[in-house]
Design a protein around this motif. Structure first.
Motif, PDB file in Angstrom:
ATOM      1  N   PRO A   1       0.807  -1.228   0.000  1.00  0.00           N
ATOM      2  CA  PRO A   1       0.000   0.000   0.000  1.00  0.00           C
ATOM      3  C   PRO A   1       0.840   1.278   0.000  1.00  0.00           C
ATOM      4  CG  PRO A   1      -0.851  -1.565   1.604  1.00  0.00           C
ATOM      5  CD  PRO A   1       0.460  -2.099   1.136  1.00  0.00           C
ATOM      6  N   LEU A   2       2.122   1.165   0.356  1.00  0.00           N
ATOM      7  CA  LEU A   2       2.978   2.344   0.420  1.00  0.00           C
ATOM      8  C   LEU A   2       3.690   2.633  -0.894  1.00  0.00           C
ATOM      9  CD1 LEU A   2       4.662   1.791   3.909  1.00  0.00           C
ATOM     10  CD2 LEU A   2       2.555   3.010   3.363  1.00  0.00           C
ATOM     11  N   GLY A   3       3.560   1.754  -1.894  1.00  0.00           N
ATOM     12  CA  GLY A   3       4.234   1.956  -3.170  1.00  0.00           C
ATOM     13  C   GLY A   3       4.657   0.649  -3.795  1.00  0.00           C
ATOM     14  N   ALA A   4       5.846   0.629  -4.406  1.00  0.00           N
ATOM     15  CA  ALA A   4       6.362  -0.565  -5.066  1.00  0.00           C
ATOM     16  C   ALA A   4       7.226  -1.372  -4.103  1.00  0.00           C
ATOM     17  CB  ALA A   4       7.183  -0.179  -6.287  1.00  0.00           C
ATOM     18  N   THR A   5       7.284  -2.679  -4.333  1.00  0.00           N
ATOM     19  CA  THR A   5       8.138  -3.556  -3.534  1.00  0.00           C
ATOM     20  C   THR A   5       9.021  -4.391  -4.449  1.00  0.00           C
ATOM     21  OG1 THR A   5       6.527  -5.368  -3.473  1.00  0.00           O
ATOM     22  CG2 THR A   5       6.404  -3.723  -1.705  1.00  0.00           C
ATOM     23  N   ILE A   6      10.158  -4.793  -3.894  1.00  0.00           N
ATOM     24  CA  ILE A   6      11.078  -5.652  -4.631  1.00  0.00           C
ATOM     25  C   ILE A   6      11.763  -6.564  -3.623  1.00  0.00           C
ATOM     26  CG2 ILE A   6      12.989  -3.998  -4.444  1.00  0.00           C
ATOM     27  CD1 ILE A   6      13.906  -4.870  -7.226  1.00  0.00           C
ATOM     28  N   ARG A   7      12.063  -7.791  -4.024  1.00  0.00           N
ATOM     29  CA  ARG A   7      12.791  -8.719  -3.161  1.00  0.00           C
ATOM     30  C   ARG A   7      14.253  -8.755  -3.592  1.00  0.00           C
ATOM     31  NH1 ARG A   7       8.763 -13.989  -2.271  1.00  0.00           N
ATOM     32  NH2 ARG A   7       6.854 -12.767  -1.862  1.00  0.00           N
ATOM     33  N   VAL A   8      15.138  -8.638  -2.610  1.00  0.00           N
ATOM     34  CA  VAL A   8      16.576  -8.673  -2.884  1.00  0.00           C
ATOM     35  C   VAL A   8      17.253  -9.564  -1.860  1.00  0.00           C
ATOM     36  CG1 VAL A   8      16.563  -6.337  -3.872  1.00  0.00           C
ATOM     37  CG2 VAL A   8      17.109  -6.651  -1.451  1.00  0.00           C
ATOM     38  N   PRO A   9      18.415 -10.137  -2.192  1.00  0.00           N
ATOM     39  CA  PRO A   9      19.193 -10.842  -1.171  1.00  0.00           C
ATOM     40  C   PRO A   9      19.617  -9.866  -0.083  1.00  0.00           C
ATOM     41  CG  PRO A   9      20.044 -11.271  -3.388  1.00  0.00           C
ATOM     42  CD  PRO A   9      19.072 -10.155  -3.512  1.00  0.00           C
ATOM     43  N   GLU A  10      19.715 -10.340   1.141  1.00  0.00           N
ATOM     44  CA  GLU A  10      20.084  -9.427   2.222  1.00  0.00           C
ATOM     45  C   GLU A  10      21.455  -8.802   2.005  1.00  0.00           C
ATOM     46  OE1 GLU A  10      20.301  -8.997   7.071  1.00  0.00           O
ATOM     47  OE2 GLU A  10      20.046 -10.997   6.204  1.00  0.00           O
ATOM     48  N   SER A  11      22.328  -9.487   1.310  1.00  0.00           N
ATOM     49  CA  SER A  11      23.671  -8.946   1.055  1.00  0.00           C
ATOM     50  C   SER A  11      23.622  -7.637   0.270  1.00  0.00           C
ATOM     51  CB  SER A  11      24.514  -9.970   0.296  1.00  0.00           C
ATOM     52  OG  SER A  11      23.921 -10.281  -0.954  1.00  0.00           O
ATOM     53  N   GLN A  12      22.486  -7.355  -0.380  1.00  0.00           N
ATOM     54  CA  GLN A  12      22.347  -6.125  -1.167  1.00  0.00           C
ATOM     55  C   GLN A  12      21.651  -4.994  -0.396  1.00  0.00           C
ATOM     56  OE1 GLN A  12      20.354  -7.199  -4.826  1.00  0.00           O
ATOM     57  NE2 GLN A  12      21.993  -8.581  -5.469  1.00  0.00           N
ATOM     58  N   GLN A  13      21.249  -5.251   0.838  1.00  0.00           N
ATOM     59  CA  GLN A  13      20.446  -4.258   1.545  1.00  0.00           C
ATOM     60  C   GLN A  13      21.212  -2.972   1.875  1.00  0.00           C
ATOM     61  OE1 GLN A  13      17.465  -3.571   2.276  1.00  0.00           O
ATOM     62  NE2 GLN A  13      16.197  -5.400   2.323  1.00  0.00           N
ATOM     63  N   ASP A  14      22.499  -3.048   2.140  1.00  0.00           N
ATOM     64  CA  ASP A  14      23.239  -1.814   2.408  1.00  0.00           C
ATOM     65  C   ASP A  14      23.286  -0.940   1.159  1.00  0.00           C
ATOM     66  OD1 ASP A  14      23.712  -2.460   5.058  1.00  0.00           O
ATOM     67  OD2 ASP A  14      25.635  -3.411   4.654  1.00  0.00           O
ATOM     68  N   ALA A  15      23.398  -1.572  -0.005  1.00  0.00           N
ATOM     69  CA  ALA A  15      23.355  -0.809  -1.249  1.00  0.00           C
ATOM     70  C   ALA A  15      21.971  -0.209  -1.474  1.00  0.00           C
ATOM     71  CB  ALA A  15      23.743  -1.703  -2.430  1.00  0.00           C
ATOM     72  N   VAL A  16      20.935  -0.960  -1.130  1.00  0.00           N
ATOM     73  CA  VAL A  16      19.566  -0.449  -1.232  1.00  0.00           C
ATOM     74  C   VAL A  16      19.392   0.771  -0.334  1.00  0.00           C
ATOM     75  CG1 VAL A  16      17.149  -0.954  -0.695  1.00  0.00           C
ATOM     76  CG2 VAL A  16      18.532  -2.635  -1.919  1.00  0.00           C
TER      77      VAL A  16
END
Length: 268
Positions: A150-165
């Motif tokens: 409900p807040l917008g778009a979502t995407i699934r990523v490996p946790e190793s990429q979360q700092d880049a996100v």
């Protein structure tokens, strides 16, 4: 319907709370926590949800959305960690903190999902990245997506990429605001009234973003469509390149990523 408790209702926690309500999540299936009694009263009056203590929230909720500041997460889980059974889902919005941080403070088998969203959630245009942590299944990821769609778009990523996100989209709105602020100041310098410069740049930013999203074209192609040979745009772009704007952006995002990693290291 499962009960969700939002632990920490600062700006981001309140965004999650209001988004859940807009999505049709019943108010009687939502709990919130707040440090100050005044804040608790305001939230209860504004959203019609029960504002309770952390321990009560951990006892009653099926899903714990953790939206406290990263430096406060350790204290929070010292308080409630033993109350969170493996049947509950922990969804972390704490920038920089790994799912391992929470797993180390929770009973074995408790599923954890890591989420990074951003402030355009206020207008239902957020970008939310979701990652599975220890013991989190596809069903748990589905639940997290249901919470944040409900807040917008979502995407699934490996946790190793979360700092880049975090560096790219979590902090991203601030970069755009800074760019818009600079362009408005330039408009004033060029002789435009501030209100006119603001209207021109904001609508240009909105239109450009929609074209990027909806056309599917690479940004280079869209930029080249505006850039005529020996024209005004290429003259401006040459100056941006001369001043190292592209390199500065790369360095800035690396700094944001590194700070996210540093936060995680400080909180082990």
């Amino acid at each position: 319907m499962q009960t969700v408790a939002v632990l920490g209702t600062g700006k981001m926690g309140e965004l999650v709370l209001s988004g859940l309500l807009r999505s049709g999540w019943p108010a009687d299936r939502l709990l919130a926590t707040a440090r100050r009694a005044e804040r608790a009263s305001d939230l209860s009056e504004k959203y019609g949800v029960a504002v309770v203590g952390n321990a009560e929230a951990a006892d009653k909720a099926d899903i714990l959305a953790v939206a406290v500041k990263p430096q406060d997460a350790g204290t929070l889980f010292d308080e409630i960690g033993g109350r969170v059974g493996a049947g509950k889902l922990v969804v972390s919005l704490c920038a920089g903190l790994t799912t391992g941080f929470f797993a180390a403070r929770l009973p074995e088998g408790t599923p954890v999902v890591r989420v990074m969203t951003n402030t355009p959630a206020l207008v239902d245009e957020a970008m939310t990245a979701i990652s599975a942590g220890p013991h989190a299944t596809a069903e748990h990821l589905d639940i997290a997506e249901q919470m944040f769609k409900p807040l917008g778009a979502t995407i699934r990523v490996p946790e190793s990429q979360q700092d880049a996100v975090t560096a790219l989209s979590g902090s991203g709105p601030a970069y755009f605001y800074l760019l818009v602020e600079s362009m408005i100041e330039a408009g004033v310098l060029l002789g435009l009234p501030r209100r006119t410069a603001h209207e021109l740049i904001v609508q240009t930013a909105v239109g450009s973003a929609v074209m990027l999203r909806d056309s599917g074209d690479h940004p280079v192609k869209l930029r080249e469509a505006v850039t005529s040979p020996a024209g005004t745009t290429i003259a401006a772009i040459r100056e941006l390149e001369n001043h190292g704007v592209r390199a500065a952006m790369l360095t800035a995002l690396e700094a944001a990523r590194d700070r996210a990693r540093q936060i995680a290291g400080e909180m082990k």
